[in-house]
Scaffold this motif. Structure first.
Motif, PDB file in Angstrom:
ATOM      1  N   LEU A  29       0.784  -1.378  -0.502  1.00  0.00           N
ATOM      2  CA  LEU A  29       0.076   0.407   0.173  1.00  0.00           C
ATOM      3  C   LEU A  29       0.763   1.289  -0.086  1.00  0.00           C
ATOM      4  N   ALA A  30       1.140   1.817  -1.247  1.00  0.00           N
ATOM      5  CA  ALA A  30       2.047   2.875  -1.409  1.00  0.00           C
ATOM      6  C   ALA A  30       0.430   4.633  -1.624  1.00  0.00           C
ATOM      7  N   LEU A  31       0.959   5.492  -0.104  1.00  0.00           N
ATOM      8  CA  LEU A  31       0.754   6.879  -0.190  1.00  0.00           C
ATOM      9  C   LEU A  31       1.645   7.928  -1.361  1.00  0.00           C
ATOM     10  N   ALA A  32       1.031   8.623  -1.943  1.00  0.00           N
ATOM     11  CA  ALA A  32       1.841   9.863  -2.558  1.00  0.00           C
ATOM     12  C   ALA A  32       0.559  11.070  -2.144  1.00  0.00           C
ATOM     13  N   ASP A  33       1.581  12.010  -2.486  1.00  0.00           N
ATOM     14  CA  ASP A  33       0.771  13.269  -2.583  1.00  0.00           C
ATOM     15  C   ASP A  33       0.269  14.089  -3.328  1.00  0.00           C
ATOM     16  N   ASP A  34       0.784  13.116  -4.688  1.00  0.00           N
ATOM     17  CA  ASP A  34       0.045  13.775  -5.897  1.00  0.00           C
ATOM     18  C   ASP A  34       0.224  12.726  -6.607  1.00  0.00           C
ATOM     19  N   LEU A  35      -0.475  13.346  -7.969  1.00  0.00           N
ATOM     20  CA  LEU A  35      -0.502  12.327  -8.816  1.00  0.00           C
ATOM     21  C   LEU A  35       0.933  11.800  -9.962  1.00  0.00           C
ATOM     22  N   SER A  36       1.072  13.041  -9.760  1.00  0.00           N
ATOM     23  CA  SER A  36       2.738  12.590 -10.543  1.00  0.00           C
ATOM     24  C   SER A  36       3.567  11.215 -10.327  1.00  0.00           C
ATOM     25  N   GLY A  37       3.771  12.032  -8.558  1.00  0.00           N
ATOM     26  CA  GLY A  37       4.404  10.533  -7.591  1.00  0.00           C
ATOM     27  C   GLY A  37       3.626   9.802  -7.870  1.00  0.00           C
ATOM     28  N   ALA A  38       2.545   9.658  -7.737  1.00  0.00           N
ATOM     29  CA  ALA A  38       2.016   8.295  -7.545  1.00  0.00           C
ATOM     30  C   ALA A  38       2.362   7.437  -8.637  1.00  0.00           C
ATOM     31  N   LEU A  72      -3.030  10.511  -2.593  1.00  0.00           N
ATOM     32  CA  LEU A  72      -3.954  11.916  -1.303  1.00  0.00           C
ATOM     33  C   LEU A  72      -4.596  13.042  -1.816  1.00  0.00           C
ATOM     34  N   ASP A  73      -3.277  13.345  -2.996  1.00  0.00           N
ATOM     35  CA  ASP A  73      -3.850  14.520  -3.538  1.00  0.00           C
ATOM     36  C   ASP A  73      -3.802  15.470  -1.955  1.00  0.00           C
ATOM     37  N   THR A  74      -2.590  15.525  -1.386  1.00  0.00           N
ATOM     38  CA  THR A  74      -2.513  16.139   0.160  1.00  0.00           C
ATOM     39  C   THR A  74      -1.296  17.646  -0.275  1.00  0.00           C
ATOM     40  N   ARG A  75      -1.218  17.541  -1.470  1.00  0.00           N
ATOM     41  CA  ARG A  75       0.250  18.456  -1.350  1.00  0.00           C
ATOM     42  C   ARG A  75      -0.684  20.231  -1.135  1.00  0.00           C
ATOM     43  N   HIS A  76      -1.597  20.225  -1.159  1.00  0.00           N
ATOM     44  CA  HIS A  76      -2.234  21.925  -2.208  1.00  0.00           C
ATOM     45  C   HIS A  76      -2.804  21.722   0.166  1.00  0.00           C
ATOM     46  N   LEU A  77      -3.403  21.001   0.737  1.00  0.00           N
ATOM     47  CA  LEU A  77      -3.744  20.802   2.225  1.00  0.00           C
ATOM     48  C   LEU A  77      -2.377  21.607   2.789  1.00  0.00           C
ATOM     49  N   GLU A 358      -0.025  18.950  -9.264  1.00  0.00           N
ATOM     50  CA  GLU A 358      -1.467  19.089  -9.224  1.00  0.00           C
ATOM     51  C   GLU A 358      -2.248  19.558 -10.550  1.00  0.00           C
ATOM     52  N   THR A 359      -1.369  19.787 -11.803  1.00  0.00           N
ATOM     53  CA  THR A 359      -2.206  19.939 -13.045  1.00  0.00           C
ATOM     54  C   THR A 359      -2.898  18.328 -13.552  1.00  0.00           C
ATOM     55  N   ALA A 360      -1.989  17.356 -13.279  1.00  0.00           N
ATOM     56  CA  ALA A 360      -2.575  16.536 -14.056  1.00  0.00           C
ATOM     57  C   ALA A 360      -3.483  15.531 -12.848  1.00  0.00           C
ATOM     58  N   ARG A 361      -3.918  16.207 -11.303  1.00  0.00           N
ATOM     59  CA  ARG A 361      -4.317  15.414 -11.230  1.00  0.00           C
ATOM     60  C   ARG A 361      -6.097  16.318 -11.123  1.00  0.00           C
ATOM     61  N   ALA A 362      -5.470  17.691 -11.228  1.00  0.00           N
ATOM     62  CA  ALA A 362      -7.217  18.861 -11.892  1.00  0.00           C
ATOM     63  C   ALA A 362      -7.524  18.548 -12.708  1.00  0.00           C
ATOM     64  N   THR A 363      -6.527  18.134 -14.239  1.00  0.00           N
ATOM     65  CA  THR A 363      -7.709  17.664 -15.093  1.00  0.00           C
ATOM     66  C   THR A 363      -8.376  16.237 -14.452  1.00  0.00           C
ATOM     67  N   VAL A 393      -3.343   8.502 -20.872  1.00  0.00           N
ATOM     68  CA  VAL A 393      -2.648   9.300 -20.119  1.00  0.00           C
ATOM     69  C   VAL A 393      -1.401   9.339 -19.607  1.00  0.00           C
ATOM     70  N   VAL A 394      -0.500  10.506 -19.799  1.00  0.00           N
ATOM     71  CA  VAL A 394       0.929  10.298 -19.030  1.00  0.00           C
ATOM     72  C   VAL A 394       1.059  11.162 -18.068  1.00  0.00           C
ATOM     73  N   THR A 395       1.195  10.987 -16.972  1.00  0.00           N
ATOM     74  CA  THR A 395       1.695  11.846 -15.953  1.00  0.00           C
ATOM     75  C   THR A 395       3.644  12.212 -16.035  1.00  0.00           C
ATOM     76  N   ARG A 396       3.753  13.156 -16.079  1.00  0.00           N
ATOM     77  CA  ARG A 396       5.308  13.330 -16.121  1.00  0.00           C
ATOM     78  C   ARG A 396       5.467  14.488 -14.354  1.00  0.00           C
ATOM     79  N   PRO A 397       5.616  14.248 -13.378  1.00  0.00           N
ATOM     80  CA  PRO A 397       6.400  15.489 -12.671  1.00  0.00           C
ATOM     81  C   PRO A 397       7.378  17.100 -13.489  1.00  0.00           C
ATOM     82  N   GLY A 398       7.006  17.771 -12.990  1.00  0.00           N
ATOM     83  CA  GLY A 398       7.499  19.373 -13.598  1.00  0.00           C
ATOM     84  C   GLY A 398       8.128  19.313 -13.656  1.00  0.00           C
TER      85      GLY A 398
END
Length: 424
Positions: A29-38, A72-77, A358-363, A393-398
């Motif tokens: 079980l892996a938990l990430a704070d943003d989508l590109s990292g996940a 978990l999309d927590t980077r902005h919280l 953030e952009t990946a998750r928001a989209t 869908v291709v995701t990549r850290p900025g």
């Protein structure tokens, strides 16, 4: 020309795992704070991995014997909110089958690192903290993160954060007892690293071992696994890859569960949410080969008055924010959401290339996409996934990728649209 196959999400390292039998190893079980990292972690683990955009999957997937990665999309919280999200996810895992725990963190120590790590540490003997990412030339020496050999606090890695980068991992985790572990101990004979981790844990602290290479991370992962589930791993995609190698995951996503691909006639849309300077050169390579670049004024974007051109056409489209006026710290979340709202106006149900977590998750939120099936990496950090309805869908850290990054992604997804790139 036929589409080049993506690199499967399986390690090819020569590292030999413990001879305990991979079939008896619990799922991760892996938990990430943003989508590109996940997505990076999902690919790094290898094997059959479920990548979810909702924490409900922790409880819903309790009976599924496969690795689960949750954004978990927590980077902005706020810090307390981020910590509560970590606690809730761990709480949902209790009562289900035993799982190995992994926490993905930013290799530049951004986000709610201290709050989330403290929450993740609850109930553990110790958390082994290893954010090094050698593939991106990010190392840890003397407890200090280095980018290309330069200490993090001496670089511009935090230029968009509106804050000063921490000078060390212990400083980044203020409020927790953290003890660094030098490279000579990490590289010592088998058992010495285990003993050092035990000694630090017995003193009520958490070990933060130095690492410069993938072999260092392999040693850290192996030692932590030998110590048992009360020692938890926390690190970047580099540590996730070391964990995947140690667990000997050997197959890509289940073929029967893989959604069929969408038609290759679908448009291709790049949504660039990063402020990294290299993004300008990355976009230039695409536009020079015929891609349509739409630059959006940030004020119009924030006001909700930005619109896509009526003649968007069939060529690959690049959507980005005009950064000529400079960075706007702490506006990233608002602008990412507005950019996502604009992206979903694109006609024809395009395949997506999304840079910046953030952009990946928001989209994907704007498109109500809640799960991805990782297929492979196009290059390091650029993870190619498929949605349940077949969209690519291709995701990549900025902060990842050389100048040819976007070109390589476009060529992998639509080789007939763009000429091959010449790159090493």
């Amino acid at each position: 020309m036929a589409s080049p196959p993506p690199l499967l999400c399986v390690s090819t390292s020569a590292y030999v795992p413990e001879p305990s039998g991979s079939s008896r190893v619990p799922a991760v079980l892996a938990l990430a704070d943003d989508l590109s990292g996940a997505a990076e972690v999902a690919c790094a683990l290898g094997g059959a991995v479920r990548l979810s955009l909702t924490a409900r999957a922790v409880a819903d997937g309790a009976a599924v014997p496969r690795d689960l990665v949750v954004d978990l999309d927590t980077r902005h919280l706020l810090p307390d909110e981020a910590a509560d999200a970590v606690r809730a996810a761990l709480g949902a895992a209790r009562g289900g089958p035993a799982r190995l725990l992994f926490k993905k963190v930013d290799s530049q120590l951004r986000g709610n690192l201290a709050a989330e790590t403290a929450a993740y540490a609850e109930g553990a003997d110790a958390v082994v903290i290893a954010p090094a990412l050698p593939a991106a030339r990010r190392t840890v020496v003397g407890g200090v993160v280095h980018l290309d050999g330069v200490p993090l606090h001496g670089t511009d890695g935090w230029r968009a954060e509106g804050a000063t980068a921490p000078r060390s991992i212990p400083e980044a985790l203020t409020g927790m007892a953290v003890r660094t572990v030098p490279l000579d101990v990490v590289r010592s004979e088998r058992g010495a690293l285990d003993a050092e981790f035990r000694r630090i844990a017995a003193a009520g602290a958490h070990p933060a071992p130095d690492a410069e290479t993938d072999a260092d991370l392999a040693a850290i992962a192996a030692a932590t696994l030998r110590l048992g589930p009360r020692f938890r791993l926390l690190g970047s995609g580099g540590l996730a890859a070391a964990l995947g190698r140690a667990l000997a995951r050997t197959s890509a996503s289940d073929a029967h569960a893989l959604p069929p691909p969408a038609p290759k006639t679908a448009p291709l849309l790049f949504v660039i949410g990063t402020a990294e300077p290299v993004a300008v050169a990355q976009i230039a390579q695409l536009t020079a080969l015929g891609a349509h670049h739409v630059t959006v004024d940030p004020d119009e974007l924030a006001a909700g008055t930005a619109r896509l051109p009526a003649d968007i056409g069939t060529a690959p489209t690049v959507l980005s924010i005009d950064g000529s006026a400079g960075l706007r710290p702490r506006t990233g979340r608002v602008l990412s959401a507005a950019l996502a709202a604009l992206a979903v106006q694109h006609p024809g149900r395009p395949d997506l290339v999304l840079t910046g977590g953030e952009t990946a998750r928001a989209t994907l939120d704007a498109l109500a996409i809640r799960e991805l099936v990782p297929l492979g990496e196009i290059h390091h950090g650029a993870v190619h996934s498929r949605t349940p309805d077949g969209r690519s869908v291709v995701t990549r850290p900025g902060s990842f990728g050389a100048e040819d990054s976007l070109h390589r992604i476009a060529t992998a997804l639509r080789p007939e649209l763009l000429a091959p790139a010449a790159h090493a």
